[in-house]
Design a protein around this motif. Structure first.
Motif, PDB file in Angstrom:
ATOM      1  N   TYR A   1       0.818  -1.214   0.000  1.00  0.00           N
ATOM      2  CA  TYR A   1       0.000   0.000   0.000  1.00  0.00           C
ATOM      3  C   TYR A   1       0.856   1.270   0.000  1.00  0.00           C
ATOM      4  N   ALA A   2       2.078   1.152   0.494  1.00  0.00           N
ATOM      5  CA  ALA A   2       2.935   2.341   0.652  1.00  0.00           C
ATOM      6  C   ALA A   2       3.226   3.014  -0.681  1.00  0.00           C
ATOM      7  N   SER A   3       3.251   2.245  -1.759  1.00  0.00           N
ATOM      8  CA  SER A   3       3.560   2.820  -3.068  1.00  0.00           C
ATOM      9  C   SER A   3       2.475   3.790  -3.547  1.00  0.00           C
ATOM     10  N   LEU A   4       1.317   3.766  -2.903  1.00  0.00           N
ATOM     11  CA  LEU A   4       0.237   4.677  -3.295  1.00  0.00           C
ATOM     12  C   LEU A   4       0.647   6.137  -3.133  1.00  0.00           C
ATOM     13  N   THR A   5       1.512   6.423  -2.164  1.00  0.00           N
ATOM     14  CA  THR A   5       1.918   7.813  -1.892  1.00  0.00           C
ATOM     15  C   THR A   5       3.246   8.181  -2.545  1.00  0.00           C
ATOM     16  N   SER A   6       3.827   7.262  -3.301  1.00  0.00           N
ATOM     17  CA  SER A   6       5.177   7.487  -3.833  1.00  0.00           C
ATOM     18  C   SER A   6       5.250   8.649  -4.817  1.00  0.00           C
ATOM     19  N   SER A   7       4.127   8.981  -5.459  1.00  0.00           N
ATOM     20  CA  SER A   7       4.150  10.043  -6.469  1.00  0.00           C
ATOM     21  C   SER A   7       3.687  11.397  -5.938  1.00  0.00           C
ATOM     22  N   LEU A   8       3.300  11.471  -4.676  1.00  0.00           N
ATOM     23  CA  LEU A   8       2.776  12.728  -4.139  1.00  0.00           C
ATOM     24  C   LEU A   8       3.829  13.835  -4.123  1.00  0.00           C
ATOM     25  N   GLY A   9       5.104  13.437  -4.049  1.00  0.00           N
ATOM     26  CA  GLY A   9       6.168  14.432  -4.066  1.00  0.00           C
ATOM     27  C   GLY A   9       6.200  15.255  -5.342  1.00  0.00           C
ATOM     28  N   GLU A  10       5.574  14.746  -6.398  1.00  0.00           N
ATOM     29  CA  GLU A  10       5.523  15.472  -7.663  1.00  0.00           C
ATOM     30  C   GLU A  10       4.760  16.793  -7.534  1.00  0.00           C
ATOM     31  N   PHE A  11       3.912  16.899  -6.528  1.00  0.00           N
ATOM     32  CA  PHE A  11       3.100  18.102  -6.341  1.00  0.00           C
ATOM     33  C   PHE A  11       3.760  19.122  -5.401  1.00  0.00           C
ATOM     34  N   CYS A  12       4.941  18.782  -4.893  1.00  0.00           N
ATOM     35  CA  CYS A  12       5.633  19.664  -3.946  1.00  0.00           C
ATOM     36  C   CYS A  12       6.897  20.218  -4.589  1.00  0.00           C
ATOM     37  N   ILE A  13       7.011  21.539  -4.671  1.00  0.00           N
ATOM     38  CA  ILE A  13       8.159  22.158  -5.347  1.00  0.00           C
ATOM     39  C   ILE A  13       9.333  22.376  -4.401  1.00  0.00           C
ATOM     40  N   PHE A  14       9.200  21.992  -3.137  1.00  0.00           N
ATOM     41  CA  PHE A  14      10.224  22.315  -2.160  1.00  0.00           C
ATOM     42  C   PHE A  14      11.319  21.256  -2.051  1.00  0.00           C
ATOM     43  N   GLY A  15      11.211  20.162  -2.782  1.00  0.00           N
ATOM     44  CA  GLY A  15      12.271  19.176  -2.807  1.00  0.00           C
ATOM     45  C   GLY A  15      12.320  18.323  -1.552  1.00  0.00           C
ATOM     46  N   PRO A  16      13.360  17.481  -1.423  1.00  0.00           N
ATOM     47  CA  PRO A  16      13.432  16.537  -0.297  1.00  0.00           C
ATOM     48  C   PRO A  16      13.629  17.198   1.058  1.00  0.00           C
ATOM     49  N   TYR A  17      14.044  18.468   1.079  1.00  0.00           N
ATOM     50  CA  TYR A  17      14.268  19.141   2.357  1.00  0.00           C
ATOM     51  C   TYR A  17      13.183  20.175   2.661  1.00  0.00           C
TER      52      TYR A  17
END
Length: 375
Positions: free
Chosen positions: A183-199
């Motif tokens: 189920y964890a892979s469901l959220t794997s692409s949500l970072g695409e909507f955040c412009i602030f990067g990994p930090y």
């Protein structure tokens, strides 16, 4: 005019810096318990980085800002950090000397990357801090805005795509482990909507620290117009209970990660999990109000003024201790039980911390050299 130091913030810096040294100690010492005894200590360390960024926000955002002076200070930080990177590179080449490096490796290191195979990853914190300083005037505009819609929206976006996303991912991961599904892979692409990067979480902790810092300043000034009544309702006793509960939850998360993935000592994505976020808020809110007097006040002030120096020196100290532990007189440590070796490790970590503090406090008094120990 010399700025008055906030002793509570110096205490937070001390807590954060000691936990940083303790966390890195667990990975660079020759003898450390990877069982429950050692993990009980390293799980405490998960709040170290969030505390540092939050206390920076509490100190910087509520103050008036002179943009020219701010960018001069930012340039000074970049220069000082670059010099420290050169010093660290020299140390690892000539003292450690365990890996070959090239001029390209040095260039990558100076531009924010690692230095070959040497353990220079701790410089990521300074890279992130410089990034925060570069955009701080923009954050300050949102922080000071009369209408808080933009600022609140920024907080919500950062929270959702950092603490929110990673906490949800962990929950889905745990459910997936119990049901043998992914189920964890469901959220794997949500970072695409955040412009602030990994930090992005770094900005979140700075902004939240700023909110707490403003609340504490208004409380001390007995202003009653603070919109965050929820913070006023949190007594020290409630905060301590909350911090303890967050620690227990984080420990349970680590134990799950250990059982499911073989994770030792660390907490995967620990800085971005909800218990860490809540614990950080409660620590800054509670300890930020502490005001001790006399010798303890002076001790915490000295530590608070030297946390940057300790941070820059501590890994060199740990590498030297690692070499010292190779001597025959330290071999008995390998035969100690997990509780005894953990207690010994806390003592040795304290020695490294104290030695780095002494060096930093001494060298910062020397003209020109002292600039390397002051931000």
């Amino acid at each position: 005019m010399k700025k008055k130091r906030v002793i509570g913030y110096d205490i937070i810096k001390f807590i954060a810096m000691f936990l940083v040294v303790m966390l890195h100690y667990s990975f660079y010492t020759r003898y450390y318990s990877r069982g429950l005894a050692g993990t009980l200590i390293t799980v405490l360390c998960v709040v170290c980085v969030p505390l540092f960024f939050s206390v920076n926000g509490a100190l910087l955002l509520p103050r008036d800002m002179d943009e020219v002076k701010h960018y001069r200070k930012t340039l000074n930080i970049i220069i000082v950090v670059t010099i420290w990177k050169l010093l660290a590179a020299t140390f690892f080449i000539f003292v450690d000397g365990s890996h070959p490096v090239t001029a390209k490796d040095l260039a990558i290191f100076l531009l924010g990357g690692g230095f070959g195979d040497y353990p220079t990853g701790y410089f990521w914190f300074m890279n992130a801090l410089i990034a925060v300083y570069l955009v701080l005037p923009v954050m300050k505009l949102a922080f000071d805005a009369e209408h808080k819609i933009a600022f609140n929206a920024l907080l919500v976006v950062l929270t959702v795509f950092t603490v929110g996303k990673d906490s949800l991912t962990f929950i889905l991961q745990a459910v997936g482990t119990m049901t043998n599904r992914d189920y964890a892979s469901l959220t794997s692409s949500l970072g695409e909507f955040c412009i602030f990067g990994p930090y992005g979480y770094v900005l979140l902790y700075v902004l939240v620290g700023g909110v707490i810092g403003r609340h504490l300043k208004r409380t001390q000034a007995k202003h009653s117009d603070d919109a965050l009544h929820l913070l006023s309702a949190i007594s020290p006793a409630k905060a301590c209970i909350g911090i303890a509960l967050c620690y227990v939850l984080t420990l349970l998360i680590q134990r799950y990660q250990h059982a499911a993935h073989g994770t030792n000592l660390t907490v995967e994505n620990g800085y971005l999990l909800l218990p860490t976020f809540i614990a950080t808020i409660l620590i800054v809110l509670t300890v930020g109000q502490v005001n001790v007097q006399g010798i303890w006040s002076r001790i915490f002030q000295v530590i608070g003024m030297n946390t940057f120096g300790i941070y820059m020196l501590h890994l060199m100290g740990l590498i030297l201790l690692n070499k010292l532990q190779s001597l025959p007189r330290f071999q008995f440590t390998g035969n100690m039980n997990s509780v005894a070796v953990t207690l010994l490790n806390i003592l040795l970590c304290t020695c490294v911390f104290a030695a780095c503090l002494a060096v930093s406090a001494s060298l910062r008094k020397i003209p020109y050299i002292g600039r390397l120990f002051t931000l």
